[in-house]
Design a protein around this motif. Sequence first.
Motif, PDB file in Angstrom:
ATOM      1  N   UNK A  49       0.845  -1.188   0.000  1.00  5.67           N
ATOM      2  CA  UNK A  49       0.000   0.000   0.000  1.00  5.67           C
ATOM      3  C   UNK A  49       0.881   1.238   0.000  1.00  5.67           C
ATOM      4  N   UNK A  50       0.411   2.291  -0.673  1.00 10.62           N
ATOM      5  CA  UNK A  50       1.274   3.464  -0.786  1.00 10.62           C
ATOM      6  C   UNK A  50       0.469   4.738  -0.916  1.00 10.62           C
ATOM      7  N   UNK A  51       1.173   5.840  -0.711  1.00  9.78           N
ATOM      8  CA  UNK A  51       0.614   7.175  -0.954  1.00  9.78           C
ATOM      9  C   UNK A  51       1.761   8.080  -1.353  1.00  9.78           C
ATOM     10  N   UNK A  66      -9.117  -3.270   3.005  1.00 12.33           N
ATOM     11  CA  UNK A  66     -10.416  -2.587   2.971  1.00 12.33           C
ATOM     12  C   UNK A  66     -10.236  -1.099   2.662  1.00 12.33           C
ATOM     13  N   UNK A  67     -11.135  -0.564   1.824  1.00 18.16           N
ATOM     14  CA  UNK A  67     -11.021   0.821   1.359  1.00 18.16           C
ATOM     15  C   UNK A  67     -10.832   1.809   2.510  1.00 18.16           C
ATOM     16  N   UNK A  68      -9.834   2.680   2.347  1.00 22.39           N
ATOM     17  CA  UNK A  68      -9.600   3.731   3.340  1.00 22.39           C
ATOM     18  C   UNK A  68      -8.776   3.311   4.551  1.00 22.39           C
ATOM     19  N   UNK A  69      -8.309   2.037   4.586  1.00 22.84           N
ATOM     20  CA  UNK A  69      -7.580   1.584   5.789  1.00 22.84           C
ATOM     21  C   UNK A  69      -6.064   1.657   5.642  1.00 22.84           C
ATOM     22  N   UNK A  70      -5.578   1.922   4.419  1.00 22.77           N
ATOM     23  CA  UNK A  70      -4.122   1.860   4.218  1.00 22.77           C
ATOM     24  C   UNK A  70      -3.574   3.110   3.533  1.00 22.77           C
ATOM     25  N   UNK A  71      -3.949   3.301   2.272  1.00 17.70           N
ATOM     26  CA  UNK A  71      -3.405   4.432   1.506  1.00 17.70           C
ATOM     27  C   UNK A  71      -3.720   5.781   2.137  1.00 17.70           C
ATOM     28  N   UNK A  72      -4.987   5.945   2.568  1.00 14.56           N
ATOM     29  CA  UNK A  72      -5.396   7.238   3.132  1.00 14.56           C
ATOM     30  C   UNK A  72      -4.653   7.568   4.442  1.00 14.56           C
ATOM     31  N   UNK A  73      -4.550   6.601   5.379  1.00  9.17           N
ATOM     32  CA  UNK A  73      -3.772   6.901   6.593  1.00  9.17           C
ATOM     33  C   UNK A  73      -2.295   7.212   6.306  1.00  9.17           C
ATOM     34  N   UNK A 104      -6.023  -1.706  11.165  1.00  7.14           N
ATOM     35  CA  UNK A 104      -5.273  -1.488   9.918  1.00  7.14           C
ATOM     36  C   UNK A 104      -4.896  -0.015   9.761  1.00  7.14           C
ATOM     37  N   UNK A 105      -5.854   0.879  10.042  1.00  7.32           N
ATOM     38  CA  UNK A 105      -5.586   2.313   9.945  1.00  7.32           C
ATOM     39  C   UNK A 105      -4.409   2.675  10.850  1.00  7.32           C
ATOM     40  N   UNK A 106      -4.450   2.164  12.088  1.00  5.64           N
ATOM     41  CA  UNK A 106      -3.371   2.459  13.035  1.00  5.64           C
ATOM     42  C   UNK A 106      -2.042   1.852  12.584  1.00  5.64           C
ATOM     43  N   UNK A 107      -2.119   0.621  12.062  1.00  3.76           N
ATOM     44  CA  UNK A 107      -0.892  -0.074  11.641  1.00  3.76           C
ATOM     45  C   UNK A 107      -0.226   0.639  10.464  1.00  3.76           C
ATOM     46  N   UNK A 108      -1.007   0.936   9.417  1.00  3.92           N
ATOM     47  CA  UNK A 108      -0.424   1.579   8.229  1.00  3.92           C
ATOM     48  C   UNK A 108       0.003   3.014   8.521  1.00  3.92           C
ATOM     49  N   UNK A 109      -0.892   3.774   9.167  1.00  5.23           N
ATOM     50  CA  UNK A 109      -0.562   5.162   9.499  1.00  5.23           C
ATOM     51  C   UNK A 109       0.600   5.223  10.474  1.00  5.23           C
ATOM     52  N   UNK A 110       0.585   4.329  11.470  1.00  9.83           N
ATOM     53  CA  UNK A 110       1.622   4.321  12.507  1.00  9.83           C
ATOM     54  C   UNK A 110       2.983   3.940  11.959  1.00  9.83           C
ATOM     55  N   UNK A 111       2.999   2.920  11.114  1.00 18.50           N
ATOM     56  CA  UNK A 111       4.266   2.456  10.542  1.00 18.50           C
ATOM     57  C   UNK A 111       4.856   3.549   9.629  1.00 18.50           C
ATOM     58  N   UNK A 112       3.984   4.180   8.818  1.00 17.81           N
ATOM     59  CA  UNK A 112       4.441   5.280   7.952  1.00 17.81           C
ATOM     60  C   UNK A 112       4.961   6.428   8.810  1.00 17.81           C
ATOM     61  N   UNK A 113       4.259   6.725   9.894  1.00  9.24           N
ATOM     62  CA  UNK A 113       4.654   7.820  10.787  1.00  9.24           C
ATOM     63  C   UNK A 113       6.003   7.575  11.448  1.00  9.24           C
TER      64      UNK A 113
END
Length: 199
Positions: A49-51, A66-73, A104-113
């Motif tokens: 997943x990417x942004x 699931x839509x909005x749980x990875x790229x957006x965060x 998922x939101x926390x995992x993707x957003x948190x890892x990117x952060x």
Amino acid sequence: MPFTIASEVTFEEEIKKSRFQALAVPVANEQDVKDFLEMSKDVSTTHQCWAWKIGHNVRFNDDGEPSGTAGRPILATIEGNELSNILVLVNRWYGGVKLGTGGLVRAYGGCAGQCLLLAEKIELIEKKKVSFSCQFNEWAIFQYELNQQQIEFQQDYTATGVYVVALLQIHQIEPLSLKIQDVTRGREQLKMLEEPQHD
């Protein structure tokens, strides 16, 4: 004041048996994005997943999550850090435990952060594309000037002289413009090349 990052950084963590790996990389244009994503394809991952954000342009991809749980965060993290000209890719290797949408939101957003915390931020300097022409005997003067100021340029030799396209920081435009008029005795002008600037 927008910032970008100085160089590529990576961060990895395990969340409920899933392994997450974030890669953040500076990009100048969409071709850089495509090249990096192509180079980073990894068939062993469950999701990639990417942004990215370049100026006002943004894109993100959930790659089957699931839509909005990875790229957006991931994008939210980029914007929260006031970054531009950056791509963040988060790879996930599924470990058998479902995280749920909030997880998922926390995992993707948190890892990117966490990944972006490791990055060295540098000020993003806007550059303008310009062009000018000069005669062969004048080119050495300009070439020296451009190299002295570490200006990126490309030159084309024509039948009558040299045609130059350069990327200038805003504060470099006027001095170079005056130099061109001076050296060519007003024969040549610095021209702004108006094209969509993704820099």
